[in-house]
Motif scaffolding. Structure first.
Motif, short mmCIF file in Angstrom:
data_model
loop_
_atom_site.label_atom_id
_atom_site.label_comp_id
_atom_site.label_asym_id
_atom_site.label_seq_id
_atom_site.Cartn_x
_atom_site.Cartn_y
_atom_site.Cartn_z
N GLY A 174 0.64 -1.18 0.15
CA GLY A 174 -0.09 0.04 0.03
C GLY A 174 0.75 1.06 0.14
N GLY A 175 1.96 1.24 -0.55
CA GLY A 175 2.94 2.26 -0.55
C GLY A 175 3.18 3.03 0.56
N LYS A 189 1.20 4.12 3.03
CA LYS A 189 0.33 3.55 3.93
C LYS A 189 1.28 2.43 4.84
CE LYS A 189 -3.94 4.12 1.21
NZ LYS A 189 -5.17 3.95 1.93
N SER A 225 4.81 -5.96 -2.29
CA SER A 225 5.01 -4.32 -2.54
C SER A 225 5.80 -3.55 -1.13
CB SER A 225 3.67 -3.70 -2.66
OG SER A 225 3.86 -2.21 -2.94
N GLY A 269 -4.45 -1.15 0.91
CA GLY A 269 -3.84 -1.00 -0.19
C GLY A 269 -4.56 -1.05 -1.45
N SER A 291 -2.88 8.86 1.03
CA SER A 291 -2.75 8.07 0.01
C SER A 291 -1.71 7.14 -0.31
CB SER A 291 -2.77 9.01 -1.20
OG SER A 291 -1.23 9.66 -1.15
N ILE A 292 -1.50 6.31 -1.46
CA ILE A 292 -0.68 5.43 -1.34
C ILE A 292 0.95 6.05 -1.71
CG2 ILE A 292 -1.85 3.46 -2.10
CD1 ILE A 292 -0.84 3.90 -4.89
#
Length: 348
Positions: free
Chosen positions: A9-10, A12, A37, A202, A227-228
């Motif tokens: 989720g980047g 996150k 990820s 995510g 946001s991601i």
């Protein structure tokens, strides 16, 4: 066999650091960590015993700079406005055919020590996707060729919008979330049947779990993580704290939804609501979509605390909190405030 699964989720993923810290403090030990990820990066750091360094990374990382954004653009994004520098940065990214990954790759190579991961007692796995034919790759450290760990982590983190580069063996890859953003099934298929999965909501494919017998605990954020590709450093620090308190609330069986309260039985909440008219109770219950007195009161108290910007990150006593609200916010002419202020602790 116990496994930790970290969702992609980047940015996150900063939430996972606080959640894992709480797990450690509560005595949890894992035989394996698997990530998709950003969960793959976090997982590699966890497997190598670098929780302190991982937390420091998330507390200090300048995501905007990594993405090649100017300070002016970062400030504009955080203030939710548009300026000329933002448009210039966007044009540069388009000319460059995507966001340059050189700085991100350099950071990952510096932080992740492959030898330490390989020697760890905690097994490590990740998921990525070959761009050609969208072939999923679920792989553990023993099957990753030596010297290639960082490349596999980079592949697991590769999002559309990044500059197109060949990541492993002269091939293109996609983010692991295109196959399974929270790879619980990978853990199950490897024989791990006691699983803690940290979700961050995510973007990606969330696959149905293929077991009715495994013990799976999902830990999820109580509020929005941003946001991601969040460039607001304060949000990352907030996410770490949220992960910690959300997890402690679950593991120690504390009360609360977004705030944390010491445990009290349902009968306590029924008692303090005895003077509330049924019509008022039904109105509040319908507003929060709750089913009992305890959840209704906690939701109402949290509503006031959120509106008044009270601190999320402490464990509160519900009785003292209600008294605090009565003392400081009874002037507010709102039906939820009024409901909380009419809760009674003593007979009279």
């Amino acid at each position: 066999m116990k496994a930790l699964v970290l969702e992609g989720g980047g940015t996150k993923g900063s939430y996972e650091v606080g959640a894992y810290q709480a797990l450690v403090e509560c005595g949890y030990k894992f035989n394996c960590v698997i990530g998709a990820s950003i969960g793959a990066f976090n997982g590699a750091m966890i497997a190598s015993g670098k929780l302190k360094e991982l937390k420091q990374f998330w507390e200090e990382v300048n995501v905007g700079s990594i993405l090649g954004l100017s300070d002016s653009t970062i400030e504009a994004i955080n203030d939710k406005r548009i300026n000329l520098d933002m448009l210039k940065d966007l044009v540069d990214i388009i000319k460059n055919k995507g966001i340059d990954l050189d700085q991100l790759i350099s950071i990952l190579n510096e932080l992740v020590d492959e030898d330490t991961v390989r020697k760890s007692k905690m097994n490590f796995g990740l998921v990525t996707v070959k761009r050609k034919n969208m072939e999923p790759v679920e792989i553990f450290i023993k099957d990753i060729p030596k010297g290639k760990l960082s490349e596999y982590i980079n592949a697991s983190c590769y999002l559309p919008g990044f500059k197109k580069i060949k990541l492993i063996d002269d091939e293109y890859y996609f983010d692991g979330g295109f196959h399974d953003v929270c790879p619980v099934n990978m853990a199950l298929n490897a024989g791990y049947n006691d699983i803690v999965a940290i979700r961050v909501k995510g973007i990606g494919v969330f696959k149905k779990v293929e077991s009715d017998t495994a013990n799976i605990l999902y830990l999820e954020p109580s509020r929005n993580l941003g946001s991601i590709l969040c460039v607001n450093q304060a949000q990352m620090i907030e996410n770490i704290k949220m992960g910690y308190y959300d997890t402690m609330r679950v593991l120690k069986n504390l009360d609360g939804f977004s705030f944390t309260f010491n445990k009290k039985p349902l009968r306590f909440y029924k008692f303090i609501m005895r003077k509330i008219p049924n019509m008022e109770y039904r109105r509040i219950k319908a507003y929060f979509n709750t089913t009992n007195e305890k959840d209704t009161i906690i939701k109402a108290v949290e509503y006031v605390l959120e509106k008044e910007y009270e601190n999320y990150y402490e464990t509160r006593d519900i009785k003292k909190t209600i008294k605090y609200i009565k003392k400081n916010y009874s002037y507010n002419d709102h039906f939820i405030y009024d409901f909380v202020c009419h809760l009674k602790f003593i007979f009279h």
